[in-house]
Design a protein around this motif. Sequence first.
Motif, mmCIF file in Angstrom:
data_model
loop_
_atom_site.group_PDB
_atom_site.id
_atom_site.type_symbol
_atom_site.label_atom_id
_atom_site.label_comp_id
_atom_site.label_asym_id
_atom_site.label_seq_id
_atom_site.Cartn_x
_atom_site.Cartn_y
_atom_site.Cartn_z
ATOM 1 N N THR A 39 3.669 -6.275 0.918
ATOM 2 C CA THR A 39 3.445 -6.259 -0.528
ATOM 3 C C THR A 39 2.231 -7.101 -0.907
ATOM 4 O O THR A 39 1.412 -6.678 -1.731
ATOM 5 C CB THR A 39 4.698 -6.779 -1.261
ATOM 6 N N VAL A 40 2.095 -8.275 -0.300
ATOM 7 C CA VAL A 40 0.957 -9.147 -0.583
ATOM 8 C C VAL A 40 -0.351 -8.449 -0.228
ATOM 9 O O VAL A 40 -1.355 -8.581 -0.935
ATOM 10 C CB VAL A 40 1.102 -10.486 0.183
ATOM 11 N N LEU A 41 -0.331 -7.668 0.850
ATOM 12 C CA LEU A 41 -1.535 -6.976 1.305
ATOM 13 C C LEU A 41 -1.756 -5.632 0.612
ATOM 14 O O LEU A 41 -2.792 -5.002 0.805
ATOM 15 C CB LEU A 41 -1.462 -6.760 2.817
ATOM 16 N N GLY A 42 -0.789 -5.169 -0.155
ATOM 17 C CA GLY A 42 -0.935 -3.885 -0.839
ATOM 18 C C GLY A 42 -0.561 -2.689 0.006
ATOM 19 O O GLY A 42 -0.936 -1.561 -0.311
ATOM 20 N N VAL A 43 0.177 -2.907 1.087
ATOM 21 C CA VAL A 43 0.653 -1.800 1.921
ATOM 22 C C VAL A 43 1.799 -1.128 1.170
ATOM 23 O O VAL A 43 2.769 -1.787 0.804
ATOM 24 C CB VAL A 43 1.137 -2.297 3.300
ATOM 25 N N PRO A 44 1.705 0.173 0.904
ATOM 26 C CA PRO A 44 2.774 0.829 0.137
ATOM 27 C C PRO A 44 4.070 0.919 0.933
ATOM 28 O O PRO A 44 4.070 1.302 2.089
ATOM 29 C CB PRO A 44 2.216 2.224 -0.157
ATOM 30 N N LEU A 45 5.153 0.525 0.297
ATOM 31 C CA LEU A 45 6.477 0.644 0.885
ATOM 32 C C LEU A 45 7.184 1.788 0.188
ATOM 33 O O LEU A 45 7.281 1.799 -1.037
ATOM 34 C CB LEU A 45 7.267 -0.657 0.707
ATOM 35 N N PHE A 46 7.656 2.738 0.942
ATOM 36 C CA PHE A 46 8.353 3.909 0.436
ATOM 37 C C PHE A 46 7.412 4.766 -0.399
ATOM 38 O O PHE A 46 6.790 5.648 0.106
ATOM 39 C CB PHE A 46 9.623 3.524 -0.326
ATOM 40 N N SER A 47 7.260 4.504 -1.663
ATOM 41 C CA SER A 47 6.388 5.288 -2.519
ATOM 42 C C SER A 47 5.526 4.336 -3.333
ATOM 43 O O SER A 47 5.992 3.293 -3.796
ATOM 44 C CB SER A 47 7.225 6.163 -3.457
ATOM 45 N N ALA A 48 4.263 4.703 -3.529
ATOM 46 C CA ALA A 48 3.359 3.844 -4.293
ATOM 47 C C ALA A 48 3.655 3.903 -5.784
ATOM 48 O O ALA A 48 3.322 2.984 -6.524
ATOM 49 C CB ALA A 48 1.910 4.243 -4.031
ATOM 50 N N ASP A 49 4.304 4.976 -6.219
ATOM 51 C CA ASP A 49 4.600 5.163 -7.639
ATOM 52 C C ASP A 49 5.878 4.406 -8.013
ATOM 53 O O ASP A 49 6.953 4.720 -7.501
ATOM 54 C CB ASP A 49 4.766 6.659 -7.921
ATOM 55 N N PRO A 50 5.789 3.424 -8.924
ATOM 56 C CA PRO A 50 6.984 2.659 -9.294
ATOM 57 C C PRO A 50 8.063 3.523 -9.960
ATOM 58 O O PRO A 50 9.262 3.276 -9.775
ATOM 59 C CB PRO A 50 6.477 1.598 -10.271
#
Length: 140
Positions: A98-109
């Motif tokens: 998260t700190v690095l901006g790697v998307p987890l699951f889906s980038a869309d909140p």
Amino acid sequence: MRPARTRRRRRPATSTTWPASSSVGEGVSRCVARATVFSPQTREAAGLLGAQIAAARLARRWTVDELAERVGVSHPTIRKAERGDPTVGLGVAFEAATVLGVPLFSADPERRSLEVARFQDRLTVLPSRARRPTTVPNDF
């Protein structure tokens, strides 16, 4: 004048056995810790997330120490996460991503919140606990 204190030596973290009782004269039984064996899918997923974390860190030109400081963990923990070691805590790996901006699951909140709601709905219809089925003897 007090005598000098001697420091007790701690057991190494890799120790797998320890005495069950410290009483003198009693038999000492030993407990053995078991190593967790991870499935190939788990190792592959951890390796993929670790590679994404390492690539994102290098793309930002951050050192391991800089990322460790931002995540709040030690240098070796970040190295283990980047190597894909599955023993690293899930929260630590997710926080580094998260700190690095790697998307987890889906980038869309919005998509993520829909997925969370969908699984919460699914969990409401499933039993709250899993129980083994009981067998009734058929001795009639």
